[in-house]
Design an enzyme around this catalytic site. Sequence first.
Site, PDB file in Angstrom:
ATOM      1  N   LEU A  20       0.934  -1.214  -0.059  1.00  0.00           N
ATOM      2  CA  LEU A  20       0.062   0.162   0.042  1.00  0.00           C
ATOM      3  C   LEU A  20       0.826   1.119   0.017  1.00  0.00           C
ATOM      4  O   LEU A  20       1.893   1.533   1.048  1.00  0.00           O
ATOM      5  CB  LEU A  20      -0.716  -0.021   1.132  1.00  0.00           C
ATOM      6  CG  LEU A  20      -1.906  -1.090   1.418  1.00  0.00           C
ATOM      7  CD1 LEU A  20      -2.571  -0.964   2.662  1.00  0.00           C
ATOM      8  CD2 LEU A  20      -2.767  -1.278   0.460  1.00  0.00           C
ATOM      9  N   GLU A  21       0.743   2.067  -1.069  1.00  0.00           N
ATOM     10  CA  GLU A  21       1.285   3.259  -1.108  1.00  0.00           C
ATOM     11  C   GLU A  21       0.311   4.333  -1.058  1.00  0.00           C
ATOM     12  O   GLU A  21      -0.438   4.534  -1.896  1.00  0.00           O
ATOM     13  CB  GLU A  21       2.105   3.608  -2.360  1.00  0.00           C
ATOM     14  CG  GLU A  21       3.191   4.666  -2.305  1.00  0.00           C
ATOM     15  CD  GLU A  21       2.723   6.025  -3.043  1.00  0.00           C
ATOM     16  OE1 GLU A  21       2.125   6.851  -1.960  1.00  0.00           O
ATOM     17  OE2 GLU A  21       2.745   6.260  -4.105  1.00  0.00           O
ATOM     18  N   LEU A  22       0.272   4.957   0.119  1.00  0.00           N
ATOM     19  CA  LEU A  22      -0.986   6.076   0.349  1.00  0.00           C
ATOM     20  C   LEU A  22      -0.836   7.312   0.775  1.00  0.00           C
ATOM     21  O   LEU A  22      -1.352   7.817   1.391  1.00  0.00           O
ATOM     22  CB  LEU A  22      -1.655   5.149   1.662  1.00  0.00           C
ATOM     23  CG  LEU A  22      -1.955   3.881   1.545  1.00  0.00           C
ATOM     24  CD1 LEU A  22      -2.398   3.531   3.255  1.00  0.00           C
ATOM     25  CD2 LEU A  22      -2.770   3.330   0.604  1.00  0.00           C
TER      26      LEU A  22
END
Length: 623
Positions: A326-328
């Site tokens: 996850l790159e948020l």
Amino acid sequence: MAAVLKDNIAILRTSLLQIDIDLLTTNPTASPLFPYLTFVTLALVANTLFRLTRTYPSIPFHVPVPEEALPGWKGGSILKNPSIQDPARPDQIICYDPSTGRHLATIRAHTKADVTSALAKARKAQAKWEKTTFAQRKVVLQSLLDFILLHQESICRVAARDTGKTMVDGKFGEILTTCERIRWTLAHGEDALKDEHRDPGLLMFYKSARVQYRPMGVVAALVSWNYPFHNTFGPLITALFAGNGILIKASEQVAWSTTTYFAQIARTCLEACGHDPDLVQFLVGFQECGEAVVTSGVDGITFIGSPQVGAKVATAASYNLTPCVLELGGKDVAIVNKDVDLEAVVPILMRGVFQNCGQNCIGLERIIVHESLHERLIEMAGSRIKQLKQGPPLEIENIDCGAMTMSGRNKALERLVKEAVKEGATLVHGGEGYVHPKFPDGQFFAPTLITDVRPDMKIAQEEAFAPIMAVFKFKTLDEAITIANSTRYCLGSNVFSRNQKEGQYMMDRLKVGMSNLNDFGVNYLCQSLPFGGVGMSGYGRFGGPEGLRAVCHQKAMTMDRWPMLIQTFLPPVLQYPMNNVGDAIVVTRDLVNIIYAGWVGRVHAVFEIVRTLLVGANQPEQL
């Protein structure tokens, strides 16, 4: 070789024609052009060496450029207050140019049934693809790289038409980053995925230990809209080289560029190289489509987007225990120490803030400057910001900032700025939507400079994703660190300081996944490095060996090192059923001491274990 050198000499000649040679004749190293020439020369030398050492062929292929991206296109009706979804037709995606409002296409949104079908096709193709060699996969990547180099103008025009970004922003964010991802993968990807031998330890000295990296199967990437080409091809490059198939769920905001051009590039490349194009599946749609991808049973998920949606992805993926990266997003910072040269630093800050109109996950959203430099920085940055030219990049030349890709953002951004001013911040420039005199239907937000910002303000805590330079002041290094660590976002950071020790001091104390000294965002151009954040900026990494291995099953393997000489033998005292549990306890105790105790303890344990095995085995079992 001669052809390669000829090409690079032509590039160098073109570069030299753009500068005044007279400036370099008297004192070359003092000229401001000297670093530029040095960079160009070194880049060309590196490019030549790389191309000359390449040992894998390239297969040419052709993909027609959409008419809407060609120079001079004026078709498509102007949409008033456009939105990508019409409540009357919820199954359709309305695609338009955000910098002009011109309608591009109306595309059917994919559904759960489409996802199911796409996964089945990808699994069938992947069963063949995982048997390919690294050499075969390199042919695909090299062919893709050569296509990008030859058609980078068209790729940037398509991206600009769909997102409103400038051509320069496209060259940086779409082309340069993708080419470097491919280059690194070609040069180092095979080494990253080779079996990795590990130390078996003293206890298992007669064994060989290694880790195998095998493809997961079919993975999925749900990617954001800000760089539609790179965000699509980044995970695709990684997945394919590792032997996977991939479902790419692109944002509905960029459905036009994804389906009409970018998807065709990937599929045509595979087909030209003799592989099944069904290996890559492109999907565009709304919430139903995204949820269907996450719960479809894919073997791994990469998500690039907001923390709110990322949390939903992680929750949905947990039902199948699907691993996620996850790159948020972030609220990235640049700390400007008191000893820097602002003439050199301000241009970097400008690029960091206003690249792609601020729509970057690692864009500079907070500038923390030493109080002694504050006034000068505001003066220099303010002067430059007021001169920025904004408009539709494919209609007007010499544009600095393009459009906001998503509709309806201006009101929220204006509230963010007004609230900060009400709480004591100083608005120097911008702070509101911009109506272009010739293109009033474009989605523009004026480049903004706001200072005297405090960590407790909303503008300091929320990801703006906009062309807003928010400036804070600090007195001490620890105060700067405290300000930088005051948000829930922990993606990237940048520190500017001539004092390397002070720079390192601050970098070591920033709670982030990435940090750069005296530069902005260059860690992403070092594709050997993992990319990702901590905290609300997500978990997992893509890029570098970590990124390739993240889409692999990691299998631990042991084998006999000398199978004809020594193999595991279990002494009778330890074999089931045990005749004497007491002796078994003594033997295992002494075995532990032989390996882990000091020398005296080891010698004693050897005698004890020999005595027990030779004598104790003949004693009756003690109950």
